[in-house]
Design an enzyme around this catalytic site. Sequence first.
Site, mmCIF file in Angstrom:
data_model
loop_
_atom_site.group_PDB
_atom_site.id
_atom_site.type_symbol
_atom_site.label_atom_id
_atom_site.label_comp_id
_atom_site.label_asym_id
_atom_site.label_seq_id
_atom_site.Cartn_x
_atom_site.Cartn_y
_atom_site.Cartn_z
ATOM 1 N N GLU A 96 40.090 34.061 53.922
ATOM 2 C CA GLU A 96 41.103 34.625 54.821
ATOM 3 C C GLU A 96 42.338 33.734 54.905
ATOM 4 O O GLU A 96 42.232 32.507 54.797
ATOM 5 C CB GLU A 96 40.503 34.765 56.227
ATOM 6 C CG GLU A 96 39.349 35.720 56.270
ATOM 7 C CD GLU A 96 38.419 35.529 57.470
ATOM 8 O OE1 GLU A 96 37.829 36.516 57.905
ATOM 9 O OE2 GLU A 96 38.282 34.390 57.949
ATOM 10 N N ASP B 190 32.169 37.689 62.747
ATOM 11 C CA ASP B 190 33.615 37.515 62.601
ATOM 12 C C ASP B 190 34.178 38.142 61.348
ATOM 13 O O ASP B 190 35.254 37.780 60.895
ATOM 14 C CB ASP B 190 33.975 36.011 62.663
ATOM 15 C CG ASP B 190 33.255 35.195 61.596
ATOM 16 O OD1 ASP B 190 32.469 35.784 60.826
ATOM 17 O OD2 ASP B 190 33.472 33.975 61.534
#
Length: 355
Positions: A61, A232
């Site tokens: 990410e 997450d």
Amino acid sequence: MAPPTTSTFLDAGDMRRLVRHEGLAAFTAAVAARIEREFLRWEDFDKRARTAAYGPEGVIELMPVADRTQFAFKYVNGHPGNTRRGLPTVMAFGVLADMATGTPRLLAELSLLTAIRTAAMSALAARRLARPGSRTMALIGNGAQSEFQALAFRDLVGIRTLRLHDTDPAATDKLVANLRHQGLALHRAATAEAACAGADIVTTATADPRHAAVLRAGMVAPGTHVNAIGGDSPGKTELDPALLADAAVFVEYAPQTRVEGEIQQMPADFPVTEFWRVLAGMHPGRRDAAQVTVFDSVGFALEDLAALAHAAEVAQRLGIGRPIALVASPADPKDLFGLLSVPAQAGVQAATEAA
Ligand code: NAD
């Protein structure tokens, strides 16, 4: 004088020295205070959900955020199978840059700082959302994040007893060894359910790439605060939807959490509160002593900006880190090409040698 584009580089060893010099407790408290300060300026920031590249083994990410003066981004991965290969589940580095010129100012290791800022954020949320006087916490998932969570909750929330559970007993052995002399009463539990018994707060920090339901509705008593940090990314959750349905759910940044957090399992209009509103006094937080509150944490870029900015200040004060020429800096900024030209004399010599 150093060229104006010089950046500071903090590698893993620098970051370790910096945190050890300050002391983990003081460093975590300072990061928590900085996060609170930045969250109170919520509207000043240009915010977006992070971008992610999903693979079968995990995710990588990029997390950007900016205000008028600073830009920050973090590179971070999440690979639950990594520990079997001898690699950490989470690895990260980050950059701080000047908005005025775009000059990168800091390039830094962020794995250690991610654990610290996550624990600081969790404790900040629990301080507002857990019942006052909470002293016992269940800690489910005893891997890399767990010591940081335990100590932040001891120092910033007042937790004195931990009830520990992990599907891997060796992870709990490691946690118990690391926390041996930290003034915390430690109890091992054979199951997550047993860990939750008598807990005022339950932290879930597991790494499992599926909808795992580590916590089910019947496992937490009325009034519990749940600090869920392990769910997450899409398809990776820890809480049973039935638990969420009956709880007051708080998030960092709703557009990101709706995709990545526990609430990905709920309808798109499931009511949640962004935590900055509680800090700003715009939302009361917990309604009463019987309500179950959930902090559905996925990690937000503003927490990394706060941690990076604090690390940069400490590094400067202590003289830790080294200057690097991260970006090219030609004497004439319009003559980038000139950096490639061989100086005239050296050119003549090279031609002579070739002949
Ligand atoms: P880790 O791999 O070091 O530790 C995870 C532990 O969870 C392991 O010891 C594993 O045995 C245990 N586990 C897996 N499934 C379990 C289950 N069902 N019940 C009990 N234990 C179980 O990972 P880590 O670095 O400690 O990270 C933990 C989680 O937190 C990861 O999912 C990571 O992505 C997430 N994380 C979130 C944030 C955030 O800001 N919210 C920040 C960092 C990490």
